[in-house]
Design an enzyme around this catalytic site. Structure first.
Site, PDB file in Angstrom:
ATOM      1  N   ASP A   1      33.663  26.847  37.973  1.00 55.09           N
ATOM      2  CA  ASP A   1      32.241  26.896  37.623  1.00 55.09           C
ATOM      3  C   ASP A   1      31.371  26.388  38.778  1.00 55.09           C
ATOM      4  OD1 ASP A   1      32.830  27.897  35.111  1.00 55.09           O
ATOM      5  OD2 ASP A   1      32.936  25.902  34.185  1.00 55.09           O
TER       6      ASP A   1
ATOM      7  N   CYS B   1      41.078  30.082  46.476  1.00 58.91           N
ATOM      8  CA  CYS B   1      40.828  31.156  47.432  1.00 58.91           C
ATOM      9  C   CYS B   1      42.137  31.612  48.083  1.00 58.91           C
ATOM     10  CB  CYS B   1      39.835  30.705  48.493  1.00 58.91           C
ATOM     11  SG  CYS B   1      39.459  32.021  49.671  1.00 58.91           S
TER      12      CYS B   1
ATOM     13  N   ASP C   1      25.111  28.128  36.566  1.00 58.80           N
ATOM     14  CA  ASP C   1      26.147  29.015  36.044  1.00 58.80           C
ATOM     15  C   ASP C   1      26.392  28.658  34.581  1.00 58.80           C
ATOM     16  OD1 ASP C   1      28.423  30.884  36.227  1.00 58.80           O
ATOM     17  OD2 ASP C   1      29.624  29.065  35.955  1.00 58.80           O
TER      18      ASP C   1
ATOM     19  N   CYS D   1      34.515  33.265  47.310  1.00 60.03           N
ATOM     20  CA  CYS D   1      34.803  31.895  47.732  1.00 60.03           C
ATOM     21  C   CYS D   1      33.557  31.354  48.422  1.00 60.03           C
ATOM     22  CB  CYS D   1      35.990  31.857  48.700  1.00 60.03           C
ATOM     23  SG  CYS D   1      36.241  30.228  49.437  1.00 60.03           S
TER      24      CYS D   1
ATOM     25  N   CYS E   1      41.348  31.432  52.300  1.00 64.11           N
ATOM     26  CA  CYS E   1      41.294  30.178  53.076  1.00 64.11           C
ATOM     27  C   CYS E   1      41.990  29.019  52.371  1.00 64.11           C
ATOM     28  CB  CYS E   1      39.851  29.808  53.396  1.00 64.11           C
ATOM     29  SG  CYS E   1      38.928  29.185  51.985  1.00 64.11           S
TER      30      CYS E   1
ATOM     31  N   GLU F   1      22.266  33.824  36.579  1.00 63.19           N
ATOM     32  CA  GLU F   1      22.812  35.170  36.434  1.00 63.19           C
ATOM     33  C   GLU F   1      21.916  36.002  35.519  1.00 63.19           C
ATOM     34  OE1 GLU F   1      27.304  34.000  35.497  1.00 63.19           O
ATOM     35  OE2 GLU F   1      25.722  32.570  35.042  1.00 63.19           O
TER      36      GLU F   1
ATOM     37  N   CYS G   1      34.541  30.298  52.368  1.00 65.67           N
ATOM     38  CA  CYS G   1      34.756  31.264  53.449  1.00 65.67           C
ATOM     39  C   CYS G   1      34.048  32.597  53.213  1.00 65.67           C
ATOM     40  CB  CYS G   1      36.243  31.497  53.681  1.00 65.67           C
ATOM     41  SG  CYS G   1      37.032  32.453  52.366  1.00 65.67           S
TER      42      CYS G   1
HETATM   43 ZN   LIG Z   1      37.902  30.913  50.937  1.00 63.36          ZN
END
Ligand SMILES: [Zn+2]
Length: 447
Positions: A412, A402, A231, A379, A405, A332, A382
């Site tokens: 990053d 998140c 990233d 995330c 969760c 990316e 989750c």
């Molecule tokens: Zn999550």
């Protein structure tokens, strides 16, 4: 097969270390050099004699003589050694003597067809040539400091030692290192490298130990199922994550370095422009050309600085991927991003990615570009994707929080881990569908 193995074989290299001057040792080395020179020429003469003998033997008896029957030795060099042992180089350690004879005999054998054709003449050895020292003769290699090592070299026969009033033929020498040869000696000491049969030679009044060593370059197993995600970002130029270790994270470089450098240079640029504004015609010197040149030079400096950094960072990243056994690097795809102002920044990332790509390909690592959309909003724990309301899930530049969760992680690192996932684009697409359905469902009940 997903596993890919870079085939690497053992390599042999040589490196020279100066044998530190010591009157007695240099005298001794000079004596051995001289004796070996005589020995090799004598061995060549004997080879020639043997060849003549075997020719006349074959003419007389219709077959070549069997050296084993005649002399008890299969190796003609062994036999020549026996003949020479009585009279030549008696003070020289047996391994050096035998190896020198073998070298001379082998060379003669190799040259024979060409000698017969009259293309070359019989080799004559020179007084200032090198002499062999086998790996076994070099012992007790010890580091005194990074520039000086000591070792014991088995150079003299028992007879030779006695002649010189020495207890044995093991001679203590000091080795001077330079040009990184200490690193190789360290690896020989640690056992990472193996000592091979070497030589001692003289160059411009200095004796050198020409160390031959073998090593097996690190075996690299690259697994295409192991993916590294890279990233790129402002604060940290590159953050790494992998798809097979949830604890792995690496921050590469420091974005501040580039920002500081840029600020510094921009400030200087400003000063030049200011001075241009205030300077009278007389003090400007050679006019606009010179001044533009100075500004161009500054832009060039920034570009050079970024380029050097990108080279260093990309090298680190690819080395890291190799170390981790990653057969794939995912990054990316930045080609879609073209918002104003971000162009220059994007260009720097683009260059970093380019460098990573070609360095990775050199190592047999596949590079895959993925759609960056939602890789920062998903995330990694989750799978929930955050749409809108960035203040909640991205309270600051560094943090991802998140809302589904409650997982909190470096933003990053979270992105890098998403980018490292196989088939991430599809995973995001499916997840968005699920979330859409879910929200429609919720809406229906709300109404
Ligand atoms: Zn999550």
């Amino acid at each position: 097969m997903a596993k890919k193995e870079n085939k690497i074989k053992t390599m042999t290299k040589t490196m020279r270390c100066e044998i530190k001057y010591n009157k007695e040792i240099y005298k001794l080395l000079g004596d051995i050099q001289y004796e070996v020179y005589l020995l090799k020429n004598k061995a060549t003469t004997l080879s020639y004699d043997w060849q003549n003998f075997s020719f006349s033997y074959s003419e007389r008896f219709g077959q070549y003589p069997n050296s084993k029957e005649l002399t008890g030795q299969v190796w003609i060099s062994g036999d020549i050694n026996n003949v020479l042992k009585e009279e030549h180089a008696k003070s020289v350690y047996s391994m050096t003597r035998e190896t020198a004879v073998k070298e001379a005999v082998d060379k003669f054998k190799n040259d024979t067809p060409e000698i017969m054709k009259g293309n070359i003449s019989i080799a004559r050895y020179k007084r200032d040539g090198s002499f062999p020292i086998r790996a076994k003769q070099i012992t007790n290699l010890i580091k005194q400091n990074s520039k000086l090592y000591t070792s014991k070299l088995a150079l003299l026969s028992r007879e030779g030692a006695k002649e010189r009033g020495l207890k044995n033929g093991q001679i203590d020498v000091e080795l001077k290192t330079g040009n990184g040869s200490n690193v190789i000696l360290d690896r020989l000491i640690s056992g990472e490298y193996k000592l091979s049969d070497s030589k001692i030679g003289k160059v411009k009044n200095k004796f050198y130990l020409l160390v031959a060593y073998t090593f097996t370059p690190e075996k690299v197993e690259l697994d295409e199922n192991k993916v590294m995600g890279v990233d790129v970002g402002v604060n940290v130029p590159a953050t790494l994550g992998v798809n097979f270790d949830k604890y792995y994270r690496q921050f590469v470089g420091n974005g501040k370095e580039i920002a500081d450098f840029e600020n510094q240079v921009v400030a200087r640029k400003k000063r030049i422009q200011e001075s241009r504004k205030w300077a009278g015609k007389g003090s400007v010197g050679h006019g606009i050309k010179t001044r533009t040149k100075a500004v161009d030079k500054i832009s060039g400096k920034i570009a050079n600085f970024k380029q050097t950094k990108n080279h260093n960072w990309s090298r680190y990243i690819v080395d890291e991927a190799v170390k981790m056994g990653c057969g794939v690097i995912q990054m990316e795809d930045l080609s879609g991003i073209s918002e104003e102002n971000t162009f220059l920044k994007t260009w720097t990332y683009y260059q970093l990615q380019q460098y990573i790509t070609y360095k990775a390909e050199e190592k047999g690592i596949k590079v895959i570009k993925v759609d960056p959309k939602y890789t920062s909003a998903r995330c990694n724990k989750c799978g929930h994707i955050h749409i809108g309301n960035k203040d909640n899930w991205r309270p600051n530049q560094e943090t991802f929080h998140c809302q589904n969760c409650n997982h909190k992680v470096n933003a990053d690192v979270n992105a890098a881990r998403n980018i490292a996932m196989k088939d991430i684009e599809n995973i995001i697409k499916q997840q968005l569908k699920v979330q859409e359905k879910h929200s429609k469902h919720a809406m229906k009940y709300l109404v």
